[in-house]
Design a protein around this motif. Structure first.
Motif, mmCIF file in Angstrom:
data_model
loop_
_atom_site.group_PDB
_atom_site.id
_atom_site.type_symbol
_atom_site.label_atom_id
_atom_site.label_comp_id
_atom_site.label_asym_id
_atom_site.label_seq_id
_atom_site.Cartn_x
_atom_site.Cartn_y
_atom_site.Cartn_z
ATOM 1 N N ALA A 177 -0.072 -41.211 6.669
ATOM 2 C CA ALA A 177 1.091 -41.053 5.794
ATOM 3 C C ALA A 177 0.685 -41.138 4.327
ATOM 4 O O ALA A 177 1.178 -40.375 3.487
ATOM 5 C CB ALA A 177 2.150 -42.108 6.121
ATOM 6 N N GLU A 178 -0.207 -42.061 3.996
ATOM 7 C CA GLU A 178 -0.677 -42.183 2.615
ATOM 8 C C GLU A 178 -1.523 -40.981 2.215
ATOM 9 O O GLU A 178 -1.464 -40.510 1.074
ATOM 10 C CB GLU A 178 -1.482 -43.474 2.438
ATOM 11 N N LEU A 179 -2.309 -40.497 3.150
ATOM 12 C CA LEU A 179 -3.126 -39.306 2.872
ATOM 13 C C LEU A 179 -2.237 -38.105 2.580
ATOM 14 O O LEU A 179 -2.515 -37.318 1.673
ATOM 15 C CB LEU A 179 -4.038 -39.019 4.064
ATOM 16 N N ALA A 180 -1.134 -37.968 3.347
ATOM 17 C CA ALA A 180 -0.199 -36.870 3.112
ATOM 18 C C ALA A 180 0.426 -36.977 1.722
ATOM 19 O O ALA A 180 0.475 -36.002 0.972
ATOM 20 C CB ALA A 180 0.888 -36.875 4.185
ATOM 21 N N ALA A 181 0.891 -38.166 1.361
ATOM 22 C CA ALA A 181 1.530 -38.360 0.053
ATOM 23 C C ALA A 181 0.541 -38.128 -1.081
ATOM 24 O O ALA A 181 0.887 -37.527 -2.109
ATOM 25 C CB ALA A 181 2.119 -39.762 -0.027
ATOM 26 N N ALA A 182 -0.705 -38.569 -0.909
ATOM 27 C CA ALA A 182 -1.711 -38.434 -1.961
ATOM 28 C C ALA A 182 -2.066 -36.983 -2.233
ATOM 29 O O ALA A 182 -2.552 -36.651 -3.333
ATOM 30 C CB ALA A 182 -2.973 -39.210 -1.582
ATOM 31 N N ASN A 183 -1.816 -36.111 -1.257
ATOM 32 C CA ASN A 183 -2.186 -34.701 -1.415
ATOM 33 C C ASN A 183 -0.988 -33.778 -1.596
ATOM 34 O O ASN A 183 -1.092 -32.566 -1.422
ATOM 35 C CB ASN A 183 -3.037 -34.249 -0.226
ATOM 36 N N GLY A 184 0.156 -34.347 -1.946
ATOM 37 C CA GLY A 184 1.300 -33.532 -2.333
ATOM 38 C C GLY A 184 2.152 -33.019 -1.209
ATOM 39 O O GLY A 184 3.000 -32.148 -1.434
ATOM 40 N N TYR A 185 1.974 -33.540 0.032
ATOM 41 C CA TYR A 185 2.830 -33.131 1.140
ATOM 42 C C TYR A 185 4.140 -33.918 1.097
ATOM 43 O O TYR A 185 4.186 -35.061 0.621
ATOM 44 C CB TYR A 185 2.131 -33.368 2.476
ATOM 45 N N TYR A 186 5.193 -33.327 1.654
ATOM 46 C CA TYR A 186 6.474 -34.026 1.718
ATOM 47 C C TYR A 186 6.360 -35.281 2.574
ATOM 48 O O TYR A 186 6.907 -36.329 2.241
ATOM 49 C CB TYR A 186 7.558 -33.112 2.286
ATOM 50 N N MET A 220 2.166 -32.334 6.465
ATOM 51 C CA MET A 220 0.710 -32.217 6.431
ATOM 52 C C MET A 220 0.170 -31.715 7.760
ATOM 53 O O MET A 220 -0.689 -30.822 7.808
ATOM 54 C CB MET A 220 0.088 -33.573 6.095
ATOM 55 N N SER A 221 0.691 -32.277 8.862
ATOM 56 C CA SER A 221 0.198 -31.893 10.186
ATOM 57 C C SER A 221 0.478 -30.413 10.469
ATOM 58 O O SER A 221 -0.385 -29.705 11.005
ATOM 59 C CB SER A 221 0.857 -32.774 11.249
ATOM 60 N N ALA A 222 1.673 -29.953 10.089
ATOM 61 C CA ALA A 222 2.025 -28.550 10.334
ATOM 62 C C ALA A 222 1.151 -27.618 9.513
ATOM 63 O O ALA A 222 0.689 -26.573 10.006
ATOM 64 C CB ALA A 222 3.497 -28.331 10.010
ATOM 65 N N ASP A 223 0.909 -27.958 8.249
ATOM 66 C CA ASP A 223 0.077 -27.122 7.386
ATOM 67 C C ASP A 223 -1.364 -27.109 7.891
ATOM 68 O O ASP A 223 -2.024 -26.057 7.918
ATOM 69 C CB ASP A 223 0.136 -27.654 5.945
ATOM 70 N N PHE A 224 -1.858 -28.271 8.287
ATOM 71 C CA PHE A 224 -3.213 -28.384 8.823
ATOM 72 C C PHE A 224 -3.350 -27.509 10.064
ATOM 73 O O PHE A 224 -4.333 -26.769 10.211
ATOM 74 C CB PHE A 224 -3.505 -29.848 9.160
ATOM 75 N N ARG A 225 -2.353 -27.564 10.952
ATOM 76 C CA ARG A 225 -2.430 -26.779 12.177
ATOM 77 C C ARG A 225 -2.426 -25.284 11.880
ATOM 78 O O ARG A 225 -3.150 -24.508 12.528
ATOM 79 C CB ARG A 225 -1.254 -27.121 13.085
ATOM 80 N N THR A 226 -1.637 -24.850 10.893
ATOM 81 C CA THR A 226 -1.586 -23.428 10.549
ATOM 82 C C THR A 226 -2.949 -22.926 10.101
ATOM 83 O O THR A 226 -3.382 -21.831 10.481
ATOM 84 C CB THR A 226 -0.552 -23.191 9.442
ATOM 85 N N LEU A 227 -3.651 -23.722 9.297
ATOM 86 C CA LEU A 227 -4.933 -23.282 8.750
ATOM 87 C C LEU A 227 -6.121 -23.581 9.659
ATOM 88 O O LEU A 227 -7.095 -22.816 9.685
ATOM 89 C CB LEU A 227 -5.164 -23.917 7.375
ATOM 90 N N MET A 228 -6.041 -24.684 10.411
ATOM 91 C CA MET A 228 -7.191 -25.117 11.206
ATOM 92 C C MET A 228 -7.063 -24.797 12.694
ATOM 93 O O MET A 228 -8.027 -24.924 13.438
ATOM 94 C CB MET A 228 -7.403 -26.628 11.038
ATOM 95 N N GLY A 229 -5.866 -24.406 13.140
ATOM 96 C CA GLY A 229 -5.686 -24.028 14.538
ATOM 97 C C GLY A 229 -5.264 -25.146 15.453
ATOM 98 O O GLY A 229 -4.788 -24.891 16.573
#
Length: 270
Positions: A223-232, A237-246
């Motif tokens: 959760a902190e990693l998501a906030a630190a990188n500008g995710y809602y 973060m998980s959805a964006d990661f899955r789109t790019l990384m599979g």
């Protein structure tokens, strides 16, 4: 959660050397990938927003000079023979002057350097014969006298460099605000990214954030990693990661990766 031993990315096995100042208008760095032998798990090529000249060499086999455009999604492959390479990352805005095409023509494509219309194609035969430590000195001699530093292209490079620095900052700037800071319209900014980098500012930011998640996972909670990188939130973060990384990040860092796929076939400009 740190990288498990089964997850091998190209970035983890490469060593990097910044380009000398004389080459900064065209190159950002040289990366060396040592000879990769057979792996029990796929090698992950994570998304990359830069265009790259790859000087590949199979072990005791043929050499080649390839151009790999921006890679918008991860790929996974398993080497079937020993091979290593040298990768030259091109600077934002330098693709047209080096390769003779807009960066968007190269996105998610792989071509032979000799097949492109820019002046770098004439260096292909020499580059593939050089040892890794000889590549940058050779280019320091050749590029400045082969490529005129056009003022308009120089201005585009400087503008793109400022935009990339802002997007990659610890507190990234939204695209509308970024365009206003750079005194250009959003449309102009998108056109600059398409011609000089090959992807939109938004997609550049997505790749940058996923790469940060990959490099910092395990250091702080999700959760902190998501906030630190500008995710809602973490689910964003998980959805964006899955789109790019599979796969979602939890699966990736457990080594549950997509099946390897063949390398992309070489293409030519039409």
């Amino acid at each position: 959660m740190p990288h498990p031993p089964s997850v091998v990315t190209a970035d983890l096995v490469e060593t990097f050397e910044l380009a000398p100042e004389s080459l900064r208008p065209w190159l950002t760095e040289l990366a060396r990938m040592p000879t990769v032998l057979a792996l029990s798990e796929p090698l992950a090529q994570i998304p990359q927003a830069a265009t790259t000249i790859v000087l590949s060499a199979e072990h005791d086999g043929p050499r080649d000079a390839l151009v790999v455009g921006p890679q918008t999604k991860a790929t996974y492959w398993r080497p079937n023979k020993p091979a290593g390479c040298v990768r030259l990352r091109l600077a934002p805005g330098a693709i047209r002057s080096l390769l003779g095409v807009h960066a968007a023509e190269l996105t998610d494509r792989t071509m032979r350097l000799e097949d492109l219309p820019g002046p770098a194609a004439d260096l292909s035969a020499e580059l593939i014969e050089l040892a890794p430590e000889e590549v940058l000195p050779y280019l320091e001699d050749e590029l400045p006298r082969r490529i005129a530093d056009d003022p308009a292209q120089r201005d585009h490079r400087h503008l793109l460099a400022a935009a990339v620095a802002s997007i990659s900052a610890d507190q990234p700037v939204p695209v509308p605000e970024l365009a206003a800071r750079l005194s250009v319209s959003e449309r102009q900014l998108r056109n600059l990214f398409a011609s000089g980098i090959g992807i939109s500012p938004k997609h550049f930011a997505r790749i940058d954030r996923v790469r940060k998640v990959l490099s910092h996972a395990g250091t702080i909670p999700w959760a902190e990693l998501a906030a630190a990188n500008g995710y809602y939130d973490q689910s964003h973060m998980s959805a964006d990661f899955r789109t790019l990384m599979g796969v979602p990040p939890t699966m990736f860092f457990r080594g549950r990766l997509p099946a390897p796929t063949p390398c992309r076939p070489l293409t030519k400009l039409t």
